[in-house]
Design a protein around this motif. Structure first.
Motif, PDB file in Angstrom:
ATOM      1  N   GLU A 165       0.523  -1.838  -1.078  1.00  0.00           N
ATOM      2  CA  GLU A 165       0.745  -0.467  -0.669  1.00  0.00           C
ATOM      3  C   GLU A 165       1.885  -0.478   0.344  1.00  0.00           C
ATOM      4  O   GLU A 165       1.833  -1.214   1.324  1.00  0.00           O
ATOM      5  CB  GLU A 165      -0.533   0.080  -0.034  1.00  0.00           C
ATOM      6  N   SER A 166       2.940   0.310   0.063  1.00  0.00           N
ATOM      7  CA  SER A 166       4.092   0.350   0.950  1.00  0.00           C
ATOM      8  C   SER A 166       4.584   1.780   1.113  1.00  0.00           C
ATOM      9  O   SER A 166       4.581   2.551   0.154  1.00  0.00           O
ATOM     10  CB  SER A 166       5.228  -0.513   0.392  1.00  0.00           C
ATOM     11  N   ALA A 167       5.017   2.118   2.324  1.00  0.00           N
ATOM     12  CA  ALA A 167       5.566   3.444   2.603  1.00  0.00           C
ATOM     13  C   ALA A 167       7.094   3.429   2.524  1.00  0.00           C
ATOM     14  O   ALA A 167       7.731   4.456   2.718  1.00  0.00           O
ATOM     15  CB  ALA A 167       5.119   3.913   3.982  1.00  0.00           C
ATOM     16  N   LEU A 168       7.692   2.268   2.232  1.00  0.00           N
ATOM     17  CA  LEU A 168       9.155   2.153   2.217  1.00  0.00           C
ATOM     18  C   LEU A 168       9.728   2.680   0.904  1.00  0.00           C
ATOM     19  O   LEU A 168       9.328   2.241  -0.165  1.00  0.00           O
ATOM     20  CB  LEU A 168       9.574   0.693   2.399  1.00  0.00           C
ATOM     21  N   PRO A 169      10.693   3.584   0.973  1.00  0.00           N
ATOM     22  CA  PRO A 169      11.329   4.061  -0.257  1.00  0.00           C
ATOM     23  C   PRO A 169      12.445   3.108  -0.708  1.00  0.00           C
ATOM     24  O   PRO A 169      12.969   2.314   0.087  1.00  0.00           O
ATOM     25  CB  PRO A 169      11.918   5.416   0.168  1.00  0.00           C
ATOM     26  N   ALA A 170      12.790   3.193  -1.977  1.00  0.00           N
ATOM     27  CA  ALA A 170      13.908   2.411  -2.511  1.00  0.00           C
ATOM     28  C   ALA A 170      15.155   2.712  -1.686  1.00  0.00           C
ATOM     29  O   ALA A 170      15.379   3.844  -1.259  1.00  0.00           O
ATOM     30  CB  ALA A 170      14.136   2.748  -3.976  1.00  0.00           C
ATOM     31  N   GLY A 171      15.935   1.651  -1.449  1.00  0.00           N
ATOM     32  CA  GLY A 171      17.165   1.790  -0.680  1.00  0.00           C
ATOM     33  C   GLY A 171      17.022   1.444   0.790  1.00  0.00           C
ATOM     34  O   GLY A 171      18.021   1.364   1.508  1.00  0.00           O
ATOM     35  N   THR A 172      15.796   1.193   1.247  1.00  0.00           N
ATOM     36  CA  THR A 172      15.570   0.857   2.652  1.00  0.00           C
ATOM     37  C   THR A 172      15.995  -0.580   2.927  1.00  0.00           C
ATOM     38  O   THR A 172      15.541  -1.505   2.257  1.00  0.00           O
ATOM     39  CB  THR A 172      14.075   1.008   3.023  1.00  0.00           C
TER      40      THR A 172
END
Length: 181
Positions: free
Chosen positions: A118-125
């Motif tokens: 589970e991750s809250a990081l969006p693509a491109g971070t």
């Protein structure tokens, strides 16, 4: 008459040898430092806190679409923190089939993937080595584990190439010489 694939089938002895190697790798933790595999670097960190018992090893498929295990499963309790093994950029964060997956693009054509995470990081971070990128969820192993895969220019490779867990190859003679040089 033998099928054209008969020659490619492993013998009973070769299956036993492969099984013994896999079992020995799966019952003991992999050392943190070992000799380099060709082209590998050891600036990667393990994505979960120690210890790092591997509950299922990398099993290279015979062909790109054949059966295999395209990563390693590392024992990790549900909720364990997952950190970036090295600098990179989040390439994908979302659900694949029924599991949350996180993939990170690194230098040298490398992409690492983690599931179920589970991750809250969006693509491109942009991320740095050791940065928290998510948490282990249940659903891949019982008890919980982290599946950690690595691709190099699209081809799956063992994550241990970058974590330092593969010892160097040793070539042994296949026969003795009658007259030493």
């Amino acid at each position: 008459m033998l099928s054209p694939f008969a020659a490619a089938r492993p013998t009973r002895l070769s299956r036993l040898v492969i099984l013994s190697v896999l079992l020995s790798a799966s019952v003991s933790p992999v050392p943190a430092v070992a000799h380099a595999a060709a082209g590998a670097t050891f600036d990667w960190a393990w994505p979960v806190a120690a210890p790092h018992p591997i509950v299922r090893p990398f099993i290279a498929p015979a062909t790109p679409y054949a059966a295999g295990h395209r990563g390693i499963d590392i024992a990790a309790a549900e909720g364990s923190s997952v950190t970036a093994p090295t600098d990179g950029v989040v390439y994908f964060a979302g659900v694949v089939v029924d599991r949350p997956v996180l993939s990170i693009r690194h230098a040298d054509g490398l992409v690492s993937s983690y599931e179920p995470v589970e991750s809250a990081l969006p693509a491109g971070t942009a991320i740095v080595r050791g940065q928290l990128v998510g948490h282990v969820l249940s659903g891949h192993c019982s008890p919980a584990c982290l599946h950690f895969g690595v691709r190099r220019y699209g081809e799956y490779v063992s994550p241990l190439n970058y974590l330092g867990g593969i010892p160097p190859s040793v070539l042994l003679p296949t026969r003795t010489l009658a007259h030493p040089p």
